[in-house]
Design a protein around this motif. Structure first.
Motif, PDB file in Angstrom:
ATOM      1  N   ALA A 144      -7.886 -30.514   8.098  1.00  0.00           N
ATOM      2  CA  ALA A 144      -7.502 -29.799   9.316  1.00  0.00           C
ATOM      3  C   ALA A 144      -7.216 -30.814  10.416  1.00  0.00           C
ATOM      4  O   ALA A 144      -7.596 -31.988  10.314  1.00  0.00           O
ATOM      5  N   TYR A 145      -6.559 -30.332  11.471  1.00  0.00           N
ATOM      6  CA  TYR A 145      -6.129 -31.222  12.553  1.00  0.00           C
ATOM      7  C   TYR A 145      -7.066 -31.105  13.755  1.00  0.00           C
ATOM      8  O   TYR A 145      -7.239 -30.026  14.316  1.00  0.00           O
ATOM      9  N   PHE A 146      -7.653 -32.240  14.133  1.00  0.00           N
ATOM     10  CA  PHE A 146      -8.643 -32.284  15.217  1.00  0.00           C
ATOM     11  C   PHE A 146      -8.116 -33.064  16.420  1.00  0.00           C
ATOM     12  O   PHE A 146      -7.380 -34.040  16.264  1.00  0.00           O
ATOM     13  N   VAL A 147      -8.537 -32.652  17.616  1.00  0.00           N
ATOM     14  CA  VAL A 147      -8.340 -33.430  18.848  1.00  0.00           C
ATOM     15  C   VAL A 147      -9.546 -33.130  19.743  1.00  0.00           C
ATOM     16  O   VAL A 147      -9.593 -32.100  20.416  1.00  0.00           O
ATOM     17  N   HIS A 148     -10.532 -34.034  19.757  1.00  0.00           N
ATOM     18  CA  HIS A 148     -11.713 -33.791  20.591  1.00  0.00           C
ATOM     19  C   HIS A 148     -12.540 -35.065  20.746  1.00  0.00           C
ATOM     20  O   HIS A 148     -12.539 -35.934  19.876  1.00  0.00           O
ATOM     21  N   SER A 149     -13.253 -35.149  21.868  1.00  0.00           N
ATOM     22  CA  SER A 149     -14.145 -36.267  22.157  1.00  0.00           C
ATOM     23  C   SER A 149     -15.616 -35.871  22.043  1.00  0.00           C
ATOM     24  O   SER A 149     -16.490 -36.730  21.991  1.00  0.00           O
ATOM     25  N   TYR A 150     -15.867 -34.564  22.041  1.00  0.00           N
ATOM     26  CA  TYR A 150     -17.226 -34.027  21.983  1.00  0.00           C
ATOM     27  C   TYR A 150     -17.350 -33.107  20.775  1.00  0.00           C
ATOM     28  O   TYR A 150     -16.353 -32.568  20.295  1.00  0.00           O
ATOM     29  N   TYR A 151     -18.583 -32.940  20.304  1.00  0.00           N
ATOM     30  CA  TYR A 151     -18.811 -32.090  19.141  1.00  0.00           C
ATOM     31  C   TYR A 151     -20.138 -31.351  19.304  1.00  0.00           C
ATOM     32  O   TYR A 151     -20.977 -31.699  20.144  1.00  0.00           O
ATOM     33  N   ALA A 152     -20.330 -30.324  18.502  1.00  0.00           N
ATOM     34  CA  ALA A 152     -21.528 -29.497  18.589  1.00  0.00           C
ATOM     35  C   ALA A 152     -22.664 -30.068  17.747  1.00  0.00           C
ATOM     36  O   ALA A 152     -22.444 -30.547  16.635  1.00  0.00           O
ATOM     37  N   GLU A 153     -23.865 -29.996  18.315  1.00  0.00           N
ATOM     38  CA  GLU A 153     -25.099 -30.239  17.565  1.00  0.00           C
ATOM     39  C   GLU A 153     -25.880 -28.921  17.536  1.00  0.00           C
ATOM     40  O   GLU A 153     -26.651 -28.627  18.459  1.00  0.00           O
ATOM     41  N   PRO A 154     -25.652 -28.095  16.524  1.00  0.00           N
ATOM     42  CA  PRO A 154     -26.311 -26.779  16.477  1.00  0.00           C
ATOM     43  C   PRO A 154     -27.776 -26.906  16.104  1.00  0.00           C
ATOM     44  O   PRO A 154     -28.171 -27.811  15.363  1.00  0.00           O
ATOM     45  N   LYS A 155     -28.594 -25.974  16.611  1.00  0.00           N
ATOM     46  CA  LYS A 155     -30.009 -25.967  16.249  1.00  0.00           C
ATOM     47  C   LYS A 155     -30.211 -25.460  14.828  1.00  0.00           C
ATOM     48  O   LYS A 155     -31.176 -25.832  14.162  1.00  0.00           O
ATOM     49  N   LYS A 156     -29.294 -24.612  14.351  1.00  0.00           N
ATOM     50  CA  LYS A 156     -29.430 -24.026  13.022  1.00  0.00           C
ATOM     51  C   LYS A 156     -28.255 -24.457  12.153  1.00  0.00           C
ATOM     52  O   LYS A 156     -27.137 -23.984  12.317  1.00  0.00           O
ATOM     53  N   GLN A 157     -28.526 -25.358  11.218  1.00  0.00           N
ATOM     54  CA  GLN A 157     -27.444 -25.915  10.415  1.00  0.00           C
ATOM     55  C   GLN A 157     -26.879 -24.921   9.409  1.00  0.00           C
ATOM     56  O   GLN A 157     -25.773 -25.111   8.914  1.00  0.00           O
ATOM     57  N   ASP A 158     -27.626 -23.839   9.121  1.00  0.00           N
ATOM     58  CA  ASP A 158     -27.070 -22.851   8.194  1.00  0.00           C
ATOM     59  C   ASP A 158     -26.004 -21.986   8.873  1.00  0.00           C
ATOM     60  O   ASP A 158     -25.377 -21.154   8.216  1.00  0.00           O
ATOM     61  N   GLU A 159     -25.773 -22.175  10.185  1.00  0.00           N
ATOM     62  CA  GLU A 159     -24.674 -21.509  10.871  1.00  0.00           C
ATOM     63  C   GLU A 159     -23.382 -22.317  10.801  1.00  0.00           C
ATOM     64  O   GLU A 159     -22.333 -21.853  11.239  1.00  0.00           O
ATOM     65  N   VAL A 160     -23.460 -23.518  10.229  1.00  0.00           N
ATOM     66  CA  VAL A 160     -22.267 -24.350   9.998  1.00  0.00           C
ATOM     67  C   VAL A 160     -21.689 -23.983   8.634  1.00  0.00           C
ATOM     68  O   VAL A 160     -22.386 -24.052   7.624  1.00  0.00           O
ATOM     69  N   VAL A 161     -20.421 -23.570   8.606  1.00  0.00           N
ATOM     70  CA  VAL A 161     -19.802 -23.208   7.324  1.00  0.00           C
ATOM     71  C   VAL A 161     -18.915 -24.323   6.788  1.00  0.00           C
ATOM     72  O   VAL A 161     -18.717 -24.438   5.583  1.00  0.00           O
ATOM     73  N   LEU A 162     -18.386 -25.157   7.693  1.00  0.00           N
ATOM     74  CA  LEU A 162     -17.593 -26.311   7.290  1.00  0.00           C
ATOM     75  C   LEU A 162     -18.022 -27.512   8.129  1.00  0.00           C
ATOM     76  O   LEU A 162     -18.137 -27.412   9.353  1.00  0.00           O
ATOM     77  N   TRP A 163     -18.260 -28.630   7.467  1.00  0.00           N
ATOM     78  CA  TRP A 163     -18.552 -29.881   8.150  1.00  0.00           C
ATOM     79  C   TRP A 163     -17.316 -30.773   8.136  1.00  0.00           C
ATOM     80  O   TRP A 163     -16.398 -30.568   7.336  1.00  0.00           O
ATOM     81  N   SER A 164     -17.309 -31.786   8.978  1.00  0.00           N
ATOM     82  CA  SER A 164     -16.384 -32.898   8.855  1.00  0.00           C
ATOM     83  C   SER A 164     -17.152 -34.160   9.231  1.00  0.00           C
ATOM     84  O   SER A 164     -18.322 -34.078   9.641  1.00  0.00           O
ATOM     85  N   ASP A 165     -16.528 -35.317   9.079  1.00  0.00           N
ATOM     86  CA  ASP A 165     -17.236 -36.565   9.338  1.00  0.00           C
ATOM     87  C   ASP A 165     -16.356 -37.522  10.117  1.00  0.00           C
ATOM     88  O   ASP A 165     -15.203 -37.762   9.751  1.00  0.00           O
ATOM     89  N   TYR A 166     -16.904 -38.043  11.216  1.00  0.00           N
ATOM     90  CA  TYR A 166     -16.197 -39.046  12.014  1.00  0.00           C
ATOM     91  C   TYR A 166     -17.242 -39.983  12.623  1.00  0.00           C
ATOM     92  O   TYR A 166     -17.608 -39.876  13.785  1.00  0.00           O
ATOM     93  N   GLY A 167     -17.788 -40.840  11.774  1.00  0.00           N
ATOM     94  CA  GLY A 167     -18.890 -41.694  12.186  1.00  0.00           C
ATOM     95  C   GLY A 167     -20.213 -40.959  12.171  1.00  0.00           C
ATOM     96  O   GLY A 167     -21.271 -41.556  12.036  1.00  0.00           O
ATOM     97  N   VAL A 168     -20.150 -39.659  12.319  1.00  0.00           N
ATOM     98  CA  VAL A 168     -21.304 -38.766  12.237  1.00  0.00           C
ATOM     99  C   VAL A 168     -20.822 -37.441  11.654  1.00  0.00           C
ATOM    100  O   VAL A 168     -19.666 -37.061  11.849  1.00  0.00           O
ATOM    101  N   ARG A 169     -21.672 -36.783  10.904  1.00  0.00           N
ATOM    102  CA  ARG A 169     -21.305 -35.474  10.389  1.00  0.00           C
ATOM    103  C   ARG A 169     -21.388 -34.459  11.529  1.00  0.00           C
ATOM    104  O   ARG A 169     -22.380 -34.414  12.246  1.00  0.00           O
ATOM    105  N   PHE A 170     -20.346 -33.663  11.689  1.00  0.00           N
ATOM    106  CA  PHE A 170     -20.326 -32.691  12.779  1.00  0.00           C
ATOM    107  C   PHE A 170     -19.752 -31.364  12.276  1.00  0.00           C
ATOM    108  O   PHE A 170     -19.014 -31.322  11.286  1.00  0.00           O
ATOM    109  N   PRO A 171     -20.052 -30.256  12.959  1.00  0.00           N
ATOM    110  CA  PRO A 171     -19.548 -28.953  12.526  1.00  0.00           C
ATOM    111  C   PRO A 171     -18.044 -28.821  12.762  1.00  0.00           C
ATOM    112  O   PRO A 171     -17.566 -28.975  13.889  1.00  0.00           O
TER     113      PRO A 171
END
Length: 205
Positions: A144-171
């Protein structure tokens, strides 16, 4: 009718065009009355978190959005729209969000080029707690195509359905009940993005 909320911070027409191409009826709205009348909502967004929240407040849309979501109306946040769903953002200060999801919005570290811009892989979360999945049909071969400088850190990881990785795993995509979010731009993500928008539209209809 899927209503796309216009609060001065989104690429509305491209989202509307993608949904129309898929055969869904859409309208662009900016009033609480229209929010109440809609079958589903999309909150797009490009720009700064604080500015976006200020616009939603000035248009008196914050409470109508929260109230409709509480009643079970489906809502999809795209890019900044997803970030606005969370409780707090640390983008140039500390700002309160819509609190539809628990967690914070934080900046990528300086060990990667910021903003994160371009194509990146989508990684399905096998532990996601799904009733009906917005990520149906997506595999680790998809981008998918991303453009962002900030990302979410959710309290509940089971609410993440797709991850991606850019130096850190993010939702990359989240889902909690009738609340759905995509950090990437589905309208710019070719067939994969259209598949995800179709999934959302079919969850609504």
């Amino acid at each position: 009718m899927i209503s796309i909320i216009d609060y001065g911070a989104g690429n509305l027409k491209s989202v509307q065009h993608a949904l129309s191409t898929l055969g869904f009826k859409t309208e662009i709205i900016s009033s609480k009355e229209k929010i109440n009348e809609s079958d589903a909502l999309i909150l797009p967004g490009v720009g700064a978190f604080q500015d976006a929240m200020d616009q939603l407040v000035s248009l008196d849309l914050v409470d109508p959005i929260r109230e409709n979501v509480k009643k079970g109306k489906p809502i999809l946040g795209i890019c900044l729209g997803l970030q606005l769903f969370f409780e707090t953002s640390y983008e140039n200060g500390k700002w309160a969000g819509l609190s539809l999801l628990e967690g914070e919005i934080v900046r990528f570290q300086d060990d990667v080029k910021v903003p994160h811009m371009g194509w990146n892989t989508l990684i399905p979360n096998p532990n996601a707690n799904l009733e009906k999945g917005i990520s149906a049909g997506i595999s680790e071969k998809d981008y998918a195509y991303f453009v962002h400088s900030y990302y979410a850190e959710p309290k509940k990881q089971d609410e993440v359905v797709l991850w991606s990785d850019y130096g850190v795993r993010f939702p990359a995509a989240v889902q909690k009940g009738n609340v759905y979010g995509m950090q990437f731009h589905p309208e710019k993500s070719s067939e994969v993005g259209m598949k995800l928008l179709k999934n959302f539209g079919e969850l609504v209809t």
